[in-house]
Design a protein around this motif. Structure first.
Motif, mmCIF file in Angstrom:
data_model
loop_
_atom_site.group_PDB
_atom_site.id
_atom_site.type_symbol
_atom_site.label_atom_id
_atom_site.label_comp_id
_atom_site.label_asym_id
_atom_site.label_seq_id
_atom_site.Cartn_x
_atom_site.Cartn_y
_atom_site.Cartn_z
ATOM 1 N N ILE A 9 0.835 -1.197 0.000
ATOM 2 C CA ILE A 9 0.000 0.000 0.000
ATOM 3 C C ILE A 9 0.876 1.256 0.000
ATOM 4 O O ILE A 9 0.420 2.339 -0.357
ATOM 5 C CB ILE A 9 -0.968 -0.012 1.198
ATOM 6 C CG1 ILE A 9 -2.179 0.888 0.916
ATOM 7 C CG2 ILE A 9 -0.266 0.369 2.492
ATOM 8 C CD1 ILE A 9 -2.968 0.476 -0.312
ATOM 9 N N TRP A 135 -8.514 -7.396 5.687
ATOM 10 C CA TRP A 135 -7.179 -6.944 5.293
ATOM 11 C C TRP A 135 -6.118 -7.949 5.702
ATOM 12 O O TRP A 135 -6.142 -8.476 6.820
ATOM 13 C CB TRP A 135 -6.886 -5.571 5.906
ATOM 14 C CG TRP A 135 -7.927 -4.565 5.539
ATOM 15 C CD1 TRP A 135 -8.835 -3.979 6.369
ATOM 16 C CD2 TRP A 135 -8.192 -4.053 4.226
ATOM 17 N NE1 TRP A 135 -9.648 -3.132 5.650
ATOM 18 C CE2 TRP A 135 -9.282 -3.154 4.338
ATOM 19 C CE3 TRP A 135 -7.619 -4.261 2.975
ATOM 20 C CZ2 TRP A 135 -9.802 -2.472 3.247
ATOM 21 C CZ3 TRP A 135 -8.133 -3.587 1.880
ATOM 22 C CH2 TRP A 135 -9.210 -2.704 2.022
ATOM 23 N N GLN A 171 -13.005 5.593 2.164
ATOM 24 C CA GLN A 171 -12.362 4.440 1.549
ATOM 25 C C GLN A 171 -11.197 3.960 2.402
ATOM 26 O O GLN A 171 -10.477 4.768 2.992
ATOM 27 C CB GLN A 171 -11.802 4.790 0.164
ATOM 28 C CG GLN A 171 -12.788 5.346 -0.822
ATOM 29 C CD GLN A 171 -12.148 5.541 -2.197
ATOM 30 O OE1 GLN A 171 -11.136 4.915 -2.536
ATOM 31 N NE2 GLN A 171 -12.739 6.413 -3.001
ATOM 32 N N TRP A 173 -7.885 1.430 1.635
ATOM 33 C CA TRP A 173 -7.143 0.677 0.621
ATOM 34 C C TRP A 173 -6.166 -0.259 1.314
ATOM 35 O O TRP A 173 -5.593 0.073 2.344
ATOM 36 C CB TRP A 173 -6.322 1.587 -0.280
ATOM 37 C CG TRP A 173 -7.037 2.696 -0.970
ATOM 38 C CD1 TRP A 173 -8.376 2.998 -0.955
ATOM 39 C CD2 TRP A 173 -6.420 3.699 -1.789
ATOM 40 N NE1 TRP A 173 -8.634 4.113 -1.712
ATOM 41 C CE2 TRP A 173 -7.450 4.562 -2.246
ATOM 42 C CE3 TRP A 173 -5.114 3.939 -2.195
ATOM 43 C CZ2 TRP A 173 -7.189 5.659 -3.072
ATOM 44 C CZ3 TRP A 173 -4.853 5.019 -3.016
ATOM 45 C CH2 TRP A 173 -5.890 5.868 -3.452
ATOM 46 N N TYR A 184 -4.911 -5.973 -4.690
ATOM 47 C CA TYR A 184 -5.154 -4.601 -4.237
ATOM 48 C C TYR A 184 -6.662 -4.366 -4.215
ATOM 49 O O TYR A 184 -7.356 -4.616 -5.200
ATOM 50 C CB TYR A 184 -4.458 -3.629 -5.183
ATOM 51 C CG TYR A 184 -4.850 -2.171 -5.046
ATOM 52 C CD1 TYR A 184 -4.990 -1.567 -3.802
ATOM 53 C CD2 TYR A 184 -5.071 -1.397 -6.184
ATOM 54 C CE1 TYR A 184 -5.341 -0.234 -3.691
ATOM 55 C CE2 TYR A 184 -5.406 -0.061 -6.091
ATOM 56 C CZ TYR A 184 -5.548 0.515 -4.838
ATOM 57 O OH TYR A 184 -5.895 1.840 -4.742
ATOM 58 N N ARG A 186 -10.058 -1.801 -2.579
ATOM 59 C CA ARG A 186 -10.616 -0.649 -1.872
ATOM 60 C C ARG A 186 -11.975 -1.035 -1.298
ATOM 61 O O ARG A 186 -12.860 -1.457 -2.038
ATOM 62 C CB ARG A 186 -10.800 0.540 -2.813
ATOM 63 C CG ARG A 186 -9.528 1.086 -3.449
ATOM 64 C CD ARG A 186 -9.838 2.306 -4.295
ATOM 65 N NE ARG A 186 -8.653 2.853 -4.962
ATOM 66 C CZ ARG A 186 -8.630 4.005 -5.626
ATOM 67 N NH1 ARG A 186 -9.744 4.734 -5.726
ATOM 68 N NH2 ARG A 186 -7.521 4.444 -6.192
#
Length: 214
Positions: A9, A135, A171, A173, A184, A186
């Motif tokens: 990130i 995540w 958001q 990410w 990746y 969002r």
């Protein structure tokens, strides 16, 4: 395509393509933001590619510049993000006049932000869980720093300033395991007058930027 192991990130430099098969539809969020029916349908059918450039300015503040390329004759937008947590104004043809801020965060810092966001009406209880979940743990590269300052998540919050607008978009990410591959992603919450739309945007890795290949 899965993200390369060296992409974090804090280093998204490269070209990414929105995988609509793995992502949620953007149309409900665009509707809440006041985008018209025909334009929503056109955007929903278009291919969307991101050209991402990460860098530090002379004060060592991270920047993320994103040029969006959209098929179907639709003009893309440009994201120029300064990751210092300060609000900055922005305007474009699609989302109007907004102010936004962004920063790198740890999961703990994200949790603290979401408590405040719930108090402000930007998210509800279900949204808080959605933004914080799925995540992957930070990689060694993320722990080492890079532009992400050693933090594995990127938090963005935008508020629309137009008369009759009044929506917000929050958001987060990062990287998630999607279909057994590291990608990746969002997680996005759009809110307006007590209505909330949650969506996940999943991106395929395409290539390094041309200038990075030289």
């Amino acid at each position: 395509m899965a993200a390369p192991a060296n992409k974090t990130i804090g280093d998204l430099n490269g070209v990414w393509y929105l995988n609509k098969t793995l992502s949620d539809s953007v149309e409900p969020a665009l509707s809440l933001q006041g985008v018209g029916f025909l334009l929503r349908k056109a955007i929903g059918a278009a291919g969307i590619t991101l050209h991402v450039k990460h860098y530090l300015d002379p004060a060592a503040v991270p920047h993320v510049d994103i040029t969006q390329i959209v098929t179907g004759g639709i003009t893309g937008t440009t994201e120029q993000r300064t990751a210092d947590g300060e609000f900055r104004p922005h305007a474009d043809w699609l989302f109007g006049s907004v102010r936004g801020r962004c920063q790198y965060v740890t999961p703990e810092e994200l949790g603290a932000f979401l408590v405040s966001a719930a108090e402000q009406g930007w998210v509800d209880a279900a949204d808080r869980e959605f933004l914080a979940r799925d995540w992957l743990p930070p990689t060694d590269a993320e722990r080492a720093g890079a532009y992400g300052q050693g933090k594995p998540l990127f938090l963005s919050h935008v508020e629309n300033l137009d008369e009759g607008g009044g929506w917000t978009a929050t958001q987060v990410w990062g990287f998630q395991d999607v279909g057994g591959e590291r990608r990746y992603v969002r997680n996005v919450i759009t809110a307006k007058k007590g209505k909330f739309v949650a969506l996940k945007m999943v991106y395929d890795w395409v290539s390094e930027l041309e200038e990075e290949k030289k």
